[in-house]
Design a protein around this motif. Structure first.
Motif, PDB file in Angstrom:
ATOM      1  N   GLU A 115     -13.391  64.631   8.831  1.00 29.39           N
ATOM      2  CA  GLU A 115     -12.224  64.054   9.485  1.00 29.39           C
ATOM      3  C   GLU A 115     -12.034  62.587   9.097  1.00 29.39           C
ATOM      4  O   GLU A 115     -10.929  62.128   8.887  1.00 29.39           O
ATOM      5  CB  GLU A 115     -12.355  64.154  11.014  1.00 29.39           C
ATOM      6  CG  GLU A 115     -12.216  65.570  11.554  1.00 29.39           C
ATOM      7  CD  GLU A 115     -13.427  66.453  11.244  1.00 29.39           C
ATOM      8  OE1 GLU A 115     -14.575  65.919  11.283  1.00 29.39           O
ATOM      9  OE2 GLU A 115     -13.242  67.645  10.918  1.00 29.39           O
ATOM     10  N   THR A 116     -13.148  61.871   9.021  1.00 27.24           N
ATOM     11  CA  THR A 116     -13.010  60.428   8.785  1.00 27.24           C
ATOM     12  C   THR A 116     -12.916  60.087   7.305  1.00 27.24           C
ATOM     13  O   THR A 116     -12.563  58.961   6.953  1.00 27.24           O
ATOM     14  CB  THR A 116     -14.203  59.661   9.390  1.00 27.24           C
ATOM     15  OG1 THR A 116     -15.400  60.197   8.820  1.00 27.24           O
ATOM     16  CG2 THR A 116     -14.232  59.785  10.891  1.00 27.24           C
ATOM     17  N   PRO A 165     -10.769  60.808   4.765  1.00 32.12           N
ATOM     18  CA  PRO A 165      -9.528  60.290   4.169  1.00 32.12           C
ATOM     19  C   PRO A 165      -9.300  58.792   4.448  1.00 32.12           C
ATOM     20  O   PRO A 165      -8.893  58.050   3.562  1.00 32.12           O
ATOM     21  CB  PRO A 165      -8.441  61.139   4.840  1.00 32.12           C
ATOM     22  CG  PRO A 165      -9.117  62.376   5.242  1.00 32.12           C
ATOM     23  CD  PRO A 165     -10.527  61.997   5.571  1.00 32.12           C
ATOM     24  N   LYS A 166      -9.614  58.393   5.665  1.00 32.69           N
ATOM     25  CA  LYS A 166      -9.396  56.997   6.022  1.00 32.69           C
ATOM     26  C   LYS A 166     -10.336  56.103   5.210  1.00 32.69           C
ATOM     27  O   LYS A 166      -9.941  55.071   4.662  1.00 32.69           O
ATOM     28  CB  LYS A 166      -9.678  56.829   7.527  1.00 32.69           C
ATOM     29  CG  LYS A 166      -8.993  55.607   8.108  1.00 32.69           C
ATOM     30  CD  LYS A 166      -9.183  55.531   9.601  1.00 32.69           C
ATOM     31  CE  LYS A 166      -9.312  54.081   9.991  1.00 32.69           C
ATOM     32  NZ  LYS A 166     -10.141  53.893  11.174  1.00 32.69           N
ATOM     33  N   LYS A 167     -11.567  56.542   5.134  1.00 31.28           N
ATOM     34  CA  LYS A 167     -12.576  55.778   4.402  1.00 31.28           C
ATOM     35  C   LYS A 167     -12.211  55.697   2.905  1.00 31.28           C
ATOM     36  O   LYS A 167     -12.389  54.669   2.264  1.00 31.28           O
ATOM     37  CB  LYS A 167     -13.927  56.474   4.597  1.00 31.28           C
ATOM     38  CG  LYS A 167     -15.121  55.763   4.016  1.00 31.28           C
ATOM     39  CD  LYS A 167     -15.764  54.780   4.975  1.00 31.28           C
ATOM     40  CE  LYS A 167     -16.564  53.794   4.166  1.00 31.28           C
ATOM     41  NZ  LYS A 167     -17.794  53.343   4.638  1.00 31.28           N
ATOM     42  N   ALA A 203      -9.240  55.791   1.612  1.00 26.06           N
ATOM     43  CA  ALA A 203      -8.145  54.835   1.466  1.00 26.06           C
ATOM     44  C   ALA A 203      -8.675  53.409   1.476  1.00 26.06           C
ATOM     45  O   ALA A 203      -8.274  52.566   0.666  1.00 26.06           O
ATOM     46  CB  ALA A 203      -7.131  55.035   2.588  1.00 26.06           C
ATOM     47  N   GLN A 204      -9.616  53.167   2.384  1.00 28.15           N
ATOM     48  CA  GLN A 204     -10.226  51.825   2.454  1.00 28.15           C
ATOM     49  C   GLN A 204     -10.893  51.458   1.135  1.00 28.15           C
ATOM     50  O   GLN A 204     -10.737  50.353   0.623  1.00 28.15           O
ATOM     51  CB  GLN A 204     -11.298  51.799   3.541  1.00 28.15           C
ATOM     52  CG  GLN A 204     -10.809  51.379   4.890  1.00 28.15           C
ATOM     53  CD  GLN A 204     -11.898  51.561   5.936  1.00 28.15           C
ATOM     54  OE1 GLN A 204     -13.071  51.743   5.582  1.00 28.15           O
ATOM     55  NE2 GLN A 204     -11.514  51.523   7.184  1.00 28.15           N
ATOM     56  N   ASP A 224      -2.126  56.902  -2.410  1.00 25.63           N
ATOM     57  CA  ASP A 224      -1.835  58.330  -2.237  1.00 25.63           C
ATOM     58  C   ASP A 224      -1.783  59.066  -3.561  1.00 25.63           C
ATOM     59  O   ASP A 224      -2.271  60.181  -3.679  1.00 25.63           O
ATOM     60  CB  ASP A 224      -0.515  58.508  -1.482  1.00 25.63           C
ATOM     61  CG  ASP A 224      -0.699  58.214  -0.019  1.00 25.63           C
ATOM     62  OD1 ASP A 224      -1.815  58.490   0.483  1.00 25.63           O
ATOM     63  OD2 ASP A 224       0.229  57.692   0.605  1.00 25.63           O
ATOM     64  N   LYS A 277      -5.451  59.170  -5.114  1.00 26.30           N
ATOM     65  CA  LYS A 277      -6.329  60.065  -4.372  1.00 26.30           C
ATOM     66  C   LYS A 277      -6.150  61.515  -4.809  1.00 26.30           C
ATOM     67  O   LYS A 277      -7.096  62.267  -4.919  1.00 26.30           O
ATOM     68  CB  LYS A 277      -5.979  59.926  -2.887  1.00 26.30           C
ATOM     69  CG  LYS A 277      -7.080  60.299  -1.952  1.00 26.30           C
ATOM     70  CD  LYS A 277      -6.766  59.804  -0.572  1.00 26.30           C
ATOM     71  CE  LYS A 277      -5.514  60.467  -0.025  1.00 26.30           C
ATOM     72  NZ  LYS A 277      -5.239  60.050   1.376  1.00 26.30           N
TER      73      LYS A 277
END
Lengths: 341, 546
Positions: free
Chosen positions: B126-127, B129-131, B133-134, B145, B148
């Motif tokens: 879950e986490t 994608p956010k990581k 992007a960071q 985007d 990725k």
């Protein structure tokens, strides 16, 4: 990206059409070039000149080749492949009743080959010069150098004649069993559907030996290709980088190496499947398997041109669709296909 | 107190077909947190082997024979497999050369980052994608985007290297090993990648080992230096003193051979060769080659009717006896231009006037038979790939003589080949060797001998030294300079390296997007560049502090 892929798949389909047309022409021309006069054969030994001529007219053989071809094409469009001279049955019915038998055998053989050769190839690549690698080498050499009818007869000799483990090589089922009701045409699957475990085991026993014969034949190229493709992939920079990044060996082997190695494997698999269809003819003869291969051999010997034509067409169709399928699969697995080409 | 990473008396051996080979002996290295250490050396010096042994990446046939590697108090040599696996990527991360091939070619970039994060429990499904992007943001990738969801082949080399850096930093590792991270990238990309690495290293208090053959880059980005030769450390230094006052003869040789802003071709070797000390002859006023309005158009296959001008209206002249430098980044059209002049490709438009005759008017068939085929010759970039691996040196040099000069007499051929080999400094005992039995420098010499065999007037040099070590490059450059002076040849020297081109060329052309953006005398272009692009190019070259 996806629209591009769909377009590519559409193109592949379109490209298959001329191939099919060519196959129809060749199938027609080849059978006309066969030695022997079908009318003579059909009329029997006692027939005189007049009755032979009569039969020739009945079959349309007195007309010119061009007209015969158009008649043939017209019949094809109606799904009519003609009547087999030797059995008197419609060729289309003859083929469709025998086709599942061949397909069941081929697929089982391919399946057996895949589940042994791929792990073998992977292990051989992971541990070069270990005993697995040597085993792989021996199997590959043996498989590639033994003619398939020989290995078939050899297995029959050992497992049926000497050891008695396998049932007699007399086709898909022993006489004491009735074939299961037709659903897929695969006896093993149909008997399971019917809940008839006894027939299932009986049909399984019958198929094991011929399938193994085919598998031994198919195993060699697949194992060798898996090994070399895996060696390339394992020696690649991306695997080195993945190792340096501390990914665990399962991810590295399956996600990084094997997926890349599967690209050349797919290509070879298409080839192997077509080899198998050819090899089938011999195996079916050895094991009296009532498939289209043995049917075709009989037809060829009898100058039964409608049956031979039907067989060629059927096989060619299978080849074309198989290659199409592999192509499409390739397009789906490798994102690079069609971008730089 | 112990250092962060301490390598003592390291010796590494490899099992090869010729038996055991010692790749590295007696290497000592220590570095502290936030140190940036350069390990400098040429190919075969053992610099990469040293780095790989830290993470036990030597492969099946290599092993640490002696010595110790201690990282933050942990013994990495005796460490269990599992511990090493957890250290890889988590504590010590690596980036490599050829970023395009170090990423899995058929896996999306984002998935590869997620593999890494989840392996080292830095993120859950879950986490992640956010990581991701960071991380991509951290390596200054703007269109996160797109990147990725892209496969490596859809990205540029520089972009792939940024992704590799993101992978390396994904788990907040404390030591970064960069193995020639910018080899094969353009100078401007090289600069942005190295700036990024050194910026991140400062920000995250990262220790860095930079493995490089480029002394300029080492000087600009590192604060400790180790020079290696043939598996041994020959000199170490904790400051830039090594550039001012090198102690070991090998370091001196390497320093001299590294092209700097002001070095001249004769001082590339510690003892300048005699033939280069004489004043060079003035190039003549006679025009040898004139290019007028050259255009090369390619039709793009995937999108219908779209075209792309690789060369877009190029004009220049080359005088007799002159070396003209042609500089630009990959994809700027410099190679296409040189291939058109060498008649390996056809121009779409424009004129190639060689001694007043338009070569584009001659058909391919006639061109091979004409004198011009002899007069325009080429030296290729890859000295290995451009030699037929099954031909001996003799056959390779004799080939153009047989084809273009129609020499069939064995003894005449023999004497010509020996003479040519002598001219390029190839020892006569090498004449019956095959390419794989030669060193890189020797192969380059064969390539040059073959090109000058038919006495050309114009020699096109397509990155002739980019695959060579600097010390070999120095000698090849001197050889080329000598041949130009002795034989009165004209050169079109194509390269991405301004410092190399500058030393041989009297005039320089700078190309960008198929157009020439700057041209002029070498000194003017180097010291007073007019176009913005030339300025960026010059600024991007790593400068040695001395």
């Amino acid at each position: 990206m996806w629209t591009q892929k769909l377009k590519l798949i559409g193109q592949r389909f379109a490209l298959a059409t001329p191939t099919l047309l060519g196959v129809i022409i060749i199938a027609f021309a080849l059978t006309r070039a066969l030695p022997g006069d079908p009318a003579v054969y059909f009329a029997g030994i006692t027939a005189d000149e007049e009755s032979i001529q009569q039969i020739r007219e009945e079959l349309g053989l007195d007309k010119s080749l061009v007209i015969q071809f158009f008649v043939y094409c017209e019949n094809l469009l109606k799904g009519d492949l003609g009547v087999s001279l030797s059995t008197g049955q419609k060729v289309s019915e003859e083929l469709s009743s025998r086709f599942p038998a061949s397909l069941e055998l081929t697929l089982t053989g391919l399946f057996l080959a895949l589940i042994t050769s791929i792990p073998l190839g992977i292990l051989a690549a992971m541990y070069p010069n270990s005993w697995v690698d040597h085993l792989c080498r021996v199997l590959v050499t043996a498989g590639a150098s033994t003619p398939i009818f020989f290995s078939g007869l050899f297995f029959v000799f050992i497992f049926y004649y000497l050891l008695g483990w396998a049932p007699s090589p007399i086709g898909r089922l022993d006489f004491i069993y009735l074939p299961p009701p037709h659903v897929t045409g695969f006896y093993t699957i149909d008997s399971m559907i019917a809940g008839d475990t006894e027939t299932f085991w009986a049909s399984l026993k019958q198929i094991v030996l011929p399938a193994i014969t085919l598998a031994v034949f198919a195993l060699a190229p697949i194992a060798r290709m898996t090994r070399s493709a895996m060696l390339t992939a394992l020696g690649s920079e991306y695997v080195k980088a993945a190792t340096a990044n501390g990914l665990n060996s399962r991810t590295i082997i399956f996600v990084y190496a094997l997926r890349n190695a599967s690209l050349p494997l797919l290509t070879i698999m298409g080839l192997v499947f077509s080899y198998l269809l050819g090899a089938n003819v011999l195996v079916e003869k050895v094991f009296s398997w009532p498939g289209i291969g043995s049917f075709a051999v009989d037809a060829l010997v009898a100058s039964d041109y409608a049956a031979v034509q039907g067989f060629i067409l059927c096989m060619a169709l299978l080849f074309v669709f198989l290659n199409l399928f592999i192509d499409i699969l390739y397009t789906l697995v490798d994102p690079r296909v069609g971008i730089d080409g | 107190m112990k250092s962060f990473l301490e390598i003592t008396n390291l010796a590494v051996k490899f099992n090869t077909r010729r038996g055991e080979v010692t790749a590295v002996t007696d290497v000592n290295l220590s570095l502290n947190k936030s140190d940036v250490v350069a390990v400098v050396g040429e190919s075969g010096s053992g610099k990469s082997v040293t780095a790989y042994s830290i993470l036990n990446l030597l492969g099946k046939n290599g092993w640490v024979d002696q010595g110790n590697i201690e990282f933050d108090g942990m013994d990495l040599i005796k460490a269990k497999k599992n511990l090493i696996k957890n250290i890889r990527g988590r504590e010590i991360a690596m980036i490599f050369q050829n970023p395009m091939s170090t990423l899995n070619p058929i896996r999306k970039v984002g998935d590869q980052l997620s593999d890494m994060l989840r392996q080292h429990s830095q993120a859950s499904k879950e986490t992640a994608p956010k990581k991701i992007a960071q991380l991509l943001n951290q390596v200054e990738i703007k269109d996160i985007d797109r990147v990725k969801n892209a496969y490596p082949f859809e990205l540029s080399g520089g972009m792939c290297q940024r992704v590799m850096i993101a992978l390396a930093l994904a788990c907040d590792s404390r030591l970064l090993i960069a193995d020639e991270p910018t080899t094969g990238l353009d100078v401007t990309t090289q600069k942005s990648i190295m700036d990024l690495v050194s910026g991140l290293a400062k920000k995250n208090n990262l220790a860095v080992i930079l493995i490089t053959h480029d002394l300029g880059m080492a000087s600009e980005y590192c604060n400790k230096f180790i020079v290696m030769e043939k598996g041994r450390v020959v000199e170490t230094s904790d400051d830039h003193e090594i550039f001012k006052n090198p102690q070991h003869p090998y370091t001196q040789k390497l320093l001299a051979a590294t092209p700097a802003q002001n070095s001249k071709v004769e001082v590339l070797t510690p003892i300048p060769p005699e033939f280069l000390l004489e004043t060079p002859p003035e190039p003549s006023e006679e025009i040898l080659l004139a290019i007028e309005g050259l255009v090369k158009t390619y039709v793009l296959t995937d999108t219908k009717h779209k075209t792309f001008n690789a060369v877009d209206g190029v004009n220049f002249k080359i005088y007799k006896g002159e070396c003209m430098g042609l500089v630009g980044e990959s994809g700027c059209g410099k190679s296409t231009t040189s291939r058109i002049i060498a008649r390996l490709e056809q121009a779409t438009q424009g004129r190639v006037l060689f001694e007043g005759q338009d070569l584009n008017l001659i058909s391919d068939k006639q061109f091979i038979k004409s004198e011009f085929r002899k007069q325009i010759q080429m030296v290729f970039q890859d000295p290995t790939g451009s030699l037929n691996p099954r031909h001996t040196v003799f056959q390779l040099i004799a080939e153009p003589l047989k084809r273009l000069e129609n020499i069939t007499d064995r003894s005449e051929l023999d004497s010509k080949v020996h003479q040519l080999a002598d001219q390029v400094g190839l020892n006569s005992e090498l004449i019956f060797r095959l390419p794989h039995q030669l060193s890189g420098g020797q192969k380059a010499r064969v390539g040059i001998a073959r090109a000058i065999a038919v006495k050309p007037k114009l020699l096109i040099l397509d990155e002739p030294t980019s695959a060579l070590d600097v010390s070999v490059q120095a000698i090849v450059l001197q050889l080329l300079e000598r041949l130009r002076r002795e034989l009165g040849l004209s050169y079109l020297f194509v390269s991405h390296d301004l410092n190399v081109v500058r030393m041989l060329s009297q005039r320089i052309l700078v190309m960008q997007n198929g157009k020439i953006v700057e041209s002029g005398n070498t000194d003017e272009v180097m010291n007073n560049p007019q176009s913005e692009f030339t300025q960026t190019l010059i600024q991007a070259i790593p400068k040695m502090v001395s």
